[in-house]
Design an enzyme around this catalytic site. Structure first.
Site, PDB file in Angstrom:
ATOM      1  N   SER A  99       0.834  -1.207   0.093  1.00 23.04           N
ATOM      2  CA  SER A  99       0.077   0.034   0.061  1.00 23.04           C
ATOM      3  C   SER A  99       0.908   1.217   0.028  1.00 23.04           C
ATOM      4  O   SER A  99       1.975   1.007   0.403  1.00 23.04           O
ATOM      5  CB  SER A  99      -0.891  -0.032   1.476  1.00 23.04           C
TER       6      SER A  99
ATOM      7  N   TYR B 191      -2.675  -1.096  10.254  1.00 18.23           N
ATOM      8  CA  TYR B 191      -2.407  -1.478   8.937  1.00 18.23           C
ATOM      9  C   TYR B 191      -1.311  -0.901   8.263  1.00 18.23           C
ATOM     10  O   TYR B 191      -0.412  -1.899   7.699  1.00 18.23           O
ATOM     11  CB  TYR B 191      -3.753  -0.697   8.223  1.00 18.23           C
TER      12      TYR B 191
HETATM   13  C1  BGC Z   1      -6.351   1.597   1.977  1.00 11.74           C
HETATM   14  C2  BGC Z   1      -7.628   2.488   1.535  1.00 11.74           C
HETATM   15  C3  BGC Z   1      -7.215   3.875   1.297  1.00 11.74           C
HETATM   16  C4  BGC Z   1      -5.852   4.103   0.472  1.00 11.74           C
HETATM   17  C5  BGC Z   1      -5.454   5.345   0.297  1.00 11.74           C
HETATM   18  C6  BGC Z   1      -5.343   1.965   0.941  1.00 11.74           C
HETATM   19  O1  BGC Z   1      -4.159   1.051   1.192  1.00 11.74           O
HETATM   20  O2  BGC Z   1      -6.741   0.141   1.996  1.00 11.74           O
HETATM   21  O3  BGC Z   1      -8.471   2.123   2.560  1.00 11.74           O
HETATM   22  O4  BGC Z   1      -8.021   4.676   0.958  1.00 11.74           O
HETATM   23  O5  BGC Z   1      -4.776   3.174   0.865  1.00 11.74           O
HETATM   24  O6  BGC Z   1      -5.250   5.899   1.349  1.00 11.74           O
END
Ligand code: BGC
Length: 268
Positions: free
Chosen positions: A156, A169
Site C-alpha cells: 500500500s 494496517y
Molecule cells: C487503503 C484504503 C485507502 C488507500 C489510500 C489503501 O491502502 O486500503 O483504505 O483509501 O490506501 O489512502
C-alpha cells in the site's frame, strides 16, 4: 502472452484487487489458484471469469484445457491454512511459479482503542500470512531446483505514508516492505525476485465506506493528481509485468500505483 506455462497463486482473490489480478494473470496465459476466506461466491465468480478466457481452447488440435483455475478456501491469518493452501496448489497444478500475496484487511480505530483482537487480526493476515506463504513458496522452489520464480506483495502507499487511525494496517505494510527488501537480498541467488506493488486509493470493497461518502471522497480525489480512483486492473497490469520475464532483473523494489497520491502535498 506473457505468462504461458506459468502457475500463479493469488491470495485473497474472491474480490477487489485480488480478483482483478487473478483474472489478468489468466488473460496473460497463467493457470491460477484463486483463494478466499469468507467469500466462496466471489471466488466462484473469479473462477468463472478465468475459465471463460479459455485461451488454451484455441489450440490447433482442438484440445481444450478448461482447468485453468482452481479455488481453495484458506485463512491467511492461520499458518496451518497457509501451509495447506500452498501444498494443495502445488498438488493441483504440479508447481507454482508466481506468488501474489494480496489478501489483506484494515481496521479503523483511534490508537488508544485498538484491541489485541484487532491487532492480531490485521497483523496475522497482512504480515504473518505473507511471511509464511512466502516461506512455503520458497521451500517449494528449493525442492524443485528451478531457477526462476517471482513473489509480488500487494502492499500500500501506507508502507510509507502515515494513515491516522489505521496504525495496525500501516505497521503491517511497513513490515512487508522490510521483509521484501531483506528477501530480495537473501533469495537472489535462488533466482527468485520479490517486489511490492503499492496501490493508492482503488475502487474495491475495502474502502466501500469511503466510496459511499461524498464528504470523504471529494477531498481524497483532490489529492490524486490523475483525478480519479484506481481500478483493480491498474494494479493487475503492473503485477502481470512483475511476474513476467520482462521484469527478470527487478527485485527489492516497490512500484507505487496511486495516480500520484503519495507525493502530492498541496497548501489548501
Ligand atoms: C487503503 C484504503 C485507502 C488507500 C489510500 C489503501 O491502502 O486500503 O483504505 O483509501 O490506501 O489512502
Amino acid at each position: 502472452m506473457k505468462l504461458n506455462e506459468k502457475v500463479a497463486l493469488v491470495t485473497g482473490s474472491s474480490g477487489g484487487i485480488g480478483q482483478g489480478i487473478a483474472i489478468r494473470l489468466a488473460q496473460e496465459g497463467a493457470k491460477v489458484v484463486v483463494n478466499y476466506r469468507s467469500n466462496p461466491e466471489g471466488a466462484e465468480q473469479t473462477l468463472k471469469a478465468i475459465n471463460e478466457i479459455g485461451g488454451n481452447c484455441l489450440m490447433a488440435d482442438g484440445f481444450c484445457d478448461r482447468d485453468r483455475g482452481y479455488s481453495i478456501g484458506a485463512d491467511l491469518g492461520m499458518v496451518d491454512d497457509v501451509r495447506r493452501l500452498v501444498a494443495e496448489s502445488i498438488e493441483h497444478f504440479g508447481t507454482i511459479d508466481i506468488l501474489v500475496n494480496n489478501a489483506g484487511i484494515e481496521k479503523h480505530s483511534d490508537f488508544w482503542d485498538i484491541t489485541e483482537q484487532d491487532f492480531d487480526a490485521v497483523m496475522n493476515i497482512n504480515f504473518k500470512g505473507v511471511f509464511f506463504a512466502t516461506q512455503f513458496f520458497v521451500k517449494h522452489q528449493i525442492d524443485t531446483g528451478k531457477n526462476r520464480a517471482s513473489i509480488i506483495n500487494i502492499s500500500s502507499v501506507h508502507e510509507e505514508l502515515p494513515f491516522p487511525h489505521f496504525t495496525t494496517y500501516c505497521a503491517s505494510k511497513g513490515a512487508v516492505k522490510m521483509m521484501m527488501r531483506n528477501l530480495a537480498v537473501e533469495l537472489g541467488r535462488l533466482g527468485i525476485t520479490i517486489n511490492n506493488v503499492a496501490p493508492g486509493a482503488i475502487e474495491t470493497p475495502i474502502n466501500q465506506q469511503l466510496l459511499n461518502n461524498p464528504a470523504q471522497l471529494q477531498p481524497l480525489l483532490k489529492n490524486i493528481p490523475l483525478g480519479r480512483l484506481g481500478k483493480p486492473d491498474d494494479i493487475a497490469a503492473v503485477v502481470a509485468f512483475l511476474a513476467s520475464d520482462d521484469a527478470r532483473y527487478i527485485t527489492g523494489s516497490t512500484v507505487v500505483v496511486d495516480g500520484g497520491l503519495l507525493w502530492n502535498y498541496q497548501e489548501q
